[in-house]
Structure formats: C-alpha cells, structure tokens
Design an enzyme around this catalytic site. Sequence first.
Site, short mmCIF file in Angstrom:
data_model
loop_
_atom_site.label_atom_id
_atom_site.label_comp_id
_atom_site.label_asym_id
_atom_site.label_seq_id
_atom_site.Cartn_x
_atom_site.Cartn_y
_atom_site.Cartn_z
N ASP A 126 33.40 31.88 32.83
CA ASP A 126 33.87 33.16 33.35
C ASP A 126 32.84 33.99 34.11
N CYS A 182 56.15 26.66 41.91
CA CYS A 182 56.78 27.98 42.03
C CYS A 182 58.07 27.90 42.83
N CYS A 185 60.86 30.82 43.55
CA CYS A 185 60.78 31.87 42.52
C CYS A 185 59.81 32.98 42.96
N CYS A 188 57.37 36.90 39.20
CA CYS A 188 56.15 37.64 38.87
C CYS A 188 55.95 38.78 39.86
N CYS A 192 55.83 42.73 38.63
CA CYS A 192 54.56 43.47 38.53
C CYS A 192 54.85 44.95 38.76
N CYS A 208 45.98 46.33 39.96
CA CYS A 208 46.31 45.49 38.79
C CYS A 208 45.94 46.23 37.50
N CYS A 236 46.80 42.89 30.88
CA CYS A 236 48.24 42.91 31.16
C CYS A 236 48.72 41.45 31.27
N CYS A 239 53.01 39.43 34.34
CA CYS A 239 53.31 38.39 35.32
C CYS A 239 53.22 36.98 34.73
N CYS A 243 57.06 34.40 33.69
CA CYS A 243 57.01 33.14 34.45
C CYS A 243 57.79 32.03 33.75
C1 B12 Z 1 37.75 38.79 39.23
C2 B12 Z 1 38.64 38.28 38.13
C3 B12 Z 1 39.75 39.06 37.76
C4 B12 Z 1 40.20 40.27 38.58
C5 B12 Z 1 40.93 39.76 39.85
C6 B12 Z 1 42.01 38.71 39.56
C7 B12 Z 1 42.12 37.60 40.58
N1 B12 Z 1 43.20 36.86 40.48
O1 B12 Z 1 41.26 37.40 41.44
C8 B12 Z 1 41.11 41.02 37.55
C9 B12 Z 1 40.27 42.03 36.79
C10 B12 Z 1 42.32 41.74 38.13
C11 B12 Z 1 41.48 39.87 36.62
C12 B12 Z 1 42.62 39.88 35.82
C13 B12 Z 1 42.99 38.84 34.98
N2 B12 Z 1 42.24 37.79 34.65
CO1 B12 Z 1 40.55 37.35 35.53
N3 B12 Z 1 39.02 36.67 36.43
C14 B12 Z 1 38.36 37.06 37.47
C15 B12 Z 1 37.21 36.06 37.80
C16 B12 Z 1 35.90 36.64 37.24
C17 B12 Z 1 37.03 35.73 39.29
C18 B12 Z 1 38.34 35.38 40.05
C19 B12 Z 1 38.07 35.29 41.53
O2 B12 Z 1 37.18 34.58 41.97
N4 B12 Z 1 38.88 36.02 42.35
C20 B12 Z 1 38.73 36.04 43.80
C21 B12 Z 1 39.92 35.32 44.47
C22 B12 Z 1 39.77 35.41 45.98
O3 B12 Z 1 39.84 33.96 44.14
P1 B12 Z 1 40.83 33.20 43.13
O4 B12 Z 1 41.15 34.14 42.00
O5 B12 Z 1 40.27 31.88 42.75
O6 B12 Z 1 42.19 33.02 43.96
C23 B12 Z 1 42.28 32.38 45.21
C24 B12 Z 1 41.83 30.93 45.30
O7 B12 Z 1 42.05 30.29 44.02
C25 B12 Z 1 42.74 30.34 46.38
N5 B12 Z 1 43.19 28.99 46.05
C26 B12 Z 1 44.27 28.68 45.32
N6 B12 Z 1 44.34 27.34 45.16
C27 B12 Z 1 43.27 26.79 45.81
C28 B12 Z 1 42.90 25.48 45.96
C29 B12 Z 1 41.72 25.17 46.70
C30 B12 Z 1 41.29 23.76 46.81
C31 B12 Z 1 40.97 26.24 47.31
C32 B12 Z 1 39.75 25.95 48.13
C33 B12 Z 1 41.39 27.60 47.13
C34 B12 Z 1 42.53 27.85 46.38
O8 B12 Z 1 43.87 31.21 46.44
C35 B12 Z 1 43.77 32.27 45.49
C36 B12 Z 1 44.36 33.56 46.06
O9 B12 Z 1 43.66 34.00 47.20
C37 B12 Z 1 37.68 34.78 37.00
C38 B12 Z 1 36.55 33.93 36.39
C39 B12 Z 1 35.84 33.10 37.43
N7 B12 Z 1 34.52 33.08 37.35
O10 B12 Z 1 36.47 32.47 38.27
C40 B12 Z 1 38.58 35.39 35.88
C41 B12 Z 1 39.87 34.63 35.51
C42 B12 Z 1 40.56 34.29 36.80
N8 B12 Z 1 40.67 35.63 34.81
C43 B12 Z 1 41.37 35.16 33.84
C44 B12 Z 1 42.32 35.90 33.10
C45 B12 Z 1 42.80 35.30 31.77
C46 B12 Z 1 42.80 37.12 33.58
C47 B12 Z 1 44.04 37.90 33.09
C48 B12 Z 1 45.22 37.01 32.72
C49 B12 Z 1 43.63 38.78 31.88
C50 B12 Z 1 44.74 39.69 31.36
N9 B12 Z 1 45.68 39.18 30.57
O11 B12 Z 1 44.75 40.85 31.65
C51 B12 Z 1 44.34 38.79 34.32
C52 B12 Z 1 45.34 38.12 35.28
C53 B12 Z 1 45.65 38.94 36.47
C54 B12 Z 1 46.27 38.05 37.56
N10 B12 Z 1 47.56 38.17 37.74
O12 B12 Z 1 45.54 37.27 38.22
C55 B12 Z 1 41.17 33.66 33.69
C56 B12 Z 1 42.36 32.96 34.35
C57 B12 Z 1 43.04 31.95 33.51
C58 B12 Z 1 44.26 31.40 34.24
N11 B12 Z 1 45.04 30.60 33.56
O13 B12 Z 1 44.48 31.68 35.41
C59 B12 Z 1 39.80 33.44 34.48
C60 B12 Z 1 39.67 32.10 35.19
C61 B12 Z 1 38.68 33.62 33.44
C62 B12 Z 1 38.47 32.36 32.57
N12 B12 Z 1 37.24 31.91 32.46
O14 B12 Z 1 39.37 31.79 32.02
N13 B12 Z 1 40.59 38.85 36.69
S1 SF4 Z 2 56.98 33.62 37.98
FE1 SF4 Z 2 55.77 31.74 37.74
S2 SF4 Z 2 57.02 30.17 38.80
FE2 SF4 Z 2 57.80 32.16 39.47
S3 SF4 Z 2 56.63 32.57 41.36
FE3 SF4 Z 2 55.52 33.56 39.68
S4 SF4 Z 2 53.99 32.05 39.06
FE4 SF4 Z 2 55.52 30.96 40.28
S1 SF4 Z 3 48.40 41.47 35.33
FE1 SF4 Z 3 50.04 43.05 35.31
S2 SF4 Z 3 49.46 44.53 36.88
FE2 SF4 Z 3 48.19 42.68 37.22
S3 SF4 Z 3 49.33 41.48 38.70
FE3 SF4 Z 3 50.05 40.78 36.70
S4 SF4 Z 3 51.84 42.08 36.23
FE4 SF4 Z 3 50.73 43.03 37.92
#
Ligand code: B12
Ligand code: SF4
Ligand code: SF4
Length: 339
Positions: A126, A182, A185, A188, A192, A208, A236, A239, A243
Amino acid sequence: MTPLPTAHLRQLSEKVGFDLVGFARAEPIPPETLFDWLESGCAADMDWMGSRAAERLDVSKLLPGARTVIAFATNYYRDEPRAEDSPIARYARSRDYHSTLRDKLKAYRKLFSAAYPGVRHYGSVDSGPLMEKVWAARAGLGYVGKNGCFITEPFGSWVLLSALILDAEVDVYAGGPASDRCGHCRKCIMSCPTGALLGQGRVDARACLSYQTIENRDAEVPESFRMEMDNIVFGCDICQDVCPLNRGPVFTPNERFSPRAVAELGVMELAALTPEQYEQLIPGTPLARARYDGLRRNAVYALGAMKQAEARSLLETLSQDPSEQVRHAAKWALLHLDA
Ligand code: B12
Ligand code: SF4
Ligand code: SF4
C-alpha cells in the site's frame, strides 16, 4: 540465469496464505493515466501521489535491474453479523491490514531468499510508491472496475493488494488483465452519493467519502459531501456493496481480519468517544489514521447527515469541545437537525 519456476513461487505464496498470486514483466507503466489524474486535481491534497511519480511508473527506480513484479491479493471479507451495520468500512474494522500483509510478505521473502539467495527483491504494501492495481491487472489477477476497485473472479473486490519486485525473470508471465465483466452495468456510478466515479475506473478523490473521512484530516469536509455521510464515519463501501460482482462473497477464515470491538460501535458512540476509549479501541487499527479529533468530527457530521434528534444533547456538549474541528462540526450538525 534460468528463469525462476512460477509453480514453486506459487507454492510459497500458498504456504504463507496469500489468496491469489500472479506474475508480470516489470515494464514501465504508460504515464498518461497517472499524470491525467494528478493534473486534473483528482489526488486532492495527497501530494505524496505526485512526488514519487517516477518510481510509481517505473519499478526499476525502486529496484535496479527489476525484471518481474509478483502481485498478491488477500481476501479480507469476514462474516460478522455484529459488525454488519458498522459505519466503518469493512477493511478498517479489524487490525491494521498493513501489518497483516507485511507479515505475510516478510514470510514470503524469507522463504524466497532461502530458495533463491542470489535474487534481490523489494516489497510493498500500500504505502510504497507502486501502482498496485496496475500490477495486479498485469499479473492477471483481475481488472479495475468502473468503481475504481480491483475486481477478482473468486473474491470480487474484497481483496487487499501487495507486491514484490524481483531482479530475475520467471518462466511464465500472465497475458494481462482479466476480461472486463462490468459490461453495460453502471450501478456503482449511479450509487456513489457524491459523484466521485468518473468512468473507466477513475476516482476523483476530492469527491470520494473515503478520501474525505480518512485522508482529509485538517480541512472541513465540504457541506454537500457531509450531507451524504449517512452512517459513514471512516471509509466508504457503497460502490463495492452495490456491485453485482461482489454477490456471494467468500468468507476468509483469517482471524486477523475479524472485527475488533470498535466495529460494534454506532455513529453516536463514535462521536462520544472519550480519550480513554480511543486509546483502548483505536491504536493498531486503520482508524488511527483519522486521529481522535478527525474520527469524532466524521461521526458528528454523520449525526447531522442522519438528522439524529436524540443526538442533540451530545452535539450541544461537543459544540464546546476543545477541538476546533469537532466544535465546528457539532454546530453544523445542530443546525442541520433543525433544518
Ligand atoms: C490513492 C489511493 C486511494 C485514493 C484514490 C482512489 C483511487 N482509486 O485512485 C482514495 C483515498 C480515494 C482511496 C480510496 C479507497 N481505497 Co485506496 N488506495 C490508493 C493507493 C495508495 C494508490 C492508488 C492510485 O495509484 N491511484 C491513482 C490512479 C490514477 O491509479 P489507479 O488507482 O491504479 O487507477 C487507474 C489505473 O489502474 C488504470 N488501469 C486500469 N487497468 C489497467 C491496466 C493496465 C495494464 C494499466 C497500465 C493501467 C490500468 O485505470 C485506473 C483509472 O484511471 C492504493 C495503494 C497503491 N499503492 O496502489 C490504495 C488502494 C487502491 N486502495 C484500496 C482500498 C481498499 C480503498 C477503499 C476501498 C477503502 C474504503 N473502503 O474506503 C477506497 C475505494 C475507493 C474507490 N472507489 O476506488 C486498495 C484497493 C483494493 C481493491 N480491491 O481495489 C488499495 C490497492 C490498497 C491495498 N494495498 O490494498 N484510495
Ligand atoms: S457495479 Fe460492479 S459490475 Fe457494475 S459497473 Fe460498477 S464495478 Fe462494474
Ligand atoms: S468509496 Fe463511496 S464516495 Fe468513494 S467512489 Fe465509492 S461510493 Fe463514491
């Protein structure tokens, strides 16, 4: 050097109790996704997301000569009816997952080093500058859904991720992300409450509630978002709960994910938490990140959002609290009770 056998590396993973493991080539990540996200302000004030962008996009900056990233997923879903109505996100109801996953990773690295003493490795859970969802996708463990979460076939999105970089090759690499399930669908996105899901798995952290209740400890939560904090105090799960791919979760037997006493508290009890109760219940859980005042501030906002009339006298007391943010939140909640 002969490529390392993934069959054996999988056995080691099973031994230490990771639920899923996969292997990706340590190739640089195209920068667009991260840079677009940062430039459009979606990272809110998480400056640490941008400050080490070069490492996030190229793991050879973390481990020179990197060839492989091993991605691990760990199911954390517990069947715990007593905590079902908790205003705390599921991942945060138990002991801090960082320590649970770090222990697993440490055990894995120990077994790995004993078997392959010449190979160097770098582990991350993480907080490391690593894009864990990208690596999990490249390693074939699933894909990023429209809810921004990483979705696996066996466990849905109820998994936590970690990764290990190696400076050696393995014999078989995954072919990339699993196919997107997905389809049409949009549940989510429609569910939200604050419109934080922008499509294609992109999350605007500013909107968020997970960000607002966990990371935004210093500034006030914008009013329009506070009003959506119905039974939401820390993190939260909306979402993920809506799902369809999360229907029929698999219960983990891992005791380290069993909810702690704090998960039995409701919003009112969290708002009324004393420093002594805080010390007893919170350290060692993810909730510690919000700190004492941040956690109470969130709970007070939630009382306002829920218009809890029976909270009036507690809110009146908290409107004189030594903490400015709790005082402000309580005054807002009192006004909102009457609105
Ligand atoms: C910053 C962060 C947050 C931020 C931003 C969320 C976000 N989605 O970016 C906040 C604070 C909002 C957050 C919230 C949560 N988080 Co968080 N967070 C992180 C963190 C530290 C970095 C994520 C990041 O790099 N974001 C920047 C964006 C640009 O990148 P990304 O998320 O990877 O998404 C893009 C790419 O994946 C790309 N993409 C998709 N597929 C592919 C495939 C390829 C090949 C490539 C190149 C790119 C690509 O498209 C996506 C969208 O642009 C990670 C840990 C880590 N070190 O990775 C945990 C992490 C993502 N979080 C986690 C969790 C559990 C949560 C929450 C569920 C916690 C909660 N219950 O409240 C929520 C979920 C919110 C949500 N709907 O996403 C878990 C996710 C587990 C999972 N199954 O997804 C992680 C991985 C931590 C862990 N070690 O397990 N988080
Ligand atoms: S609710 Fe689940 S299956 Fe539906 S669009 Fe969101 S992530 Fe995909
Ligand atoms: S974690 Fe809650 S506020 Fe954040 S994107 Fe999902 S439903 Fe929206």
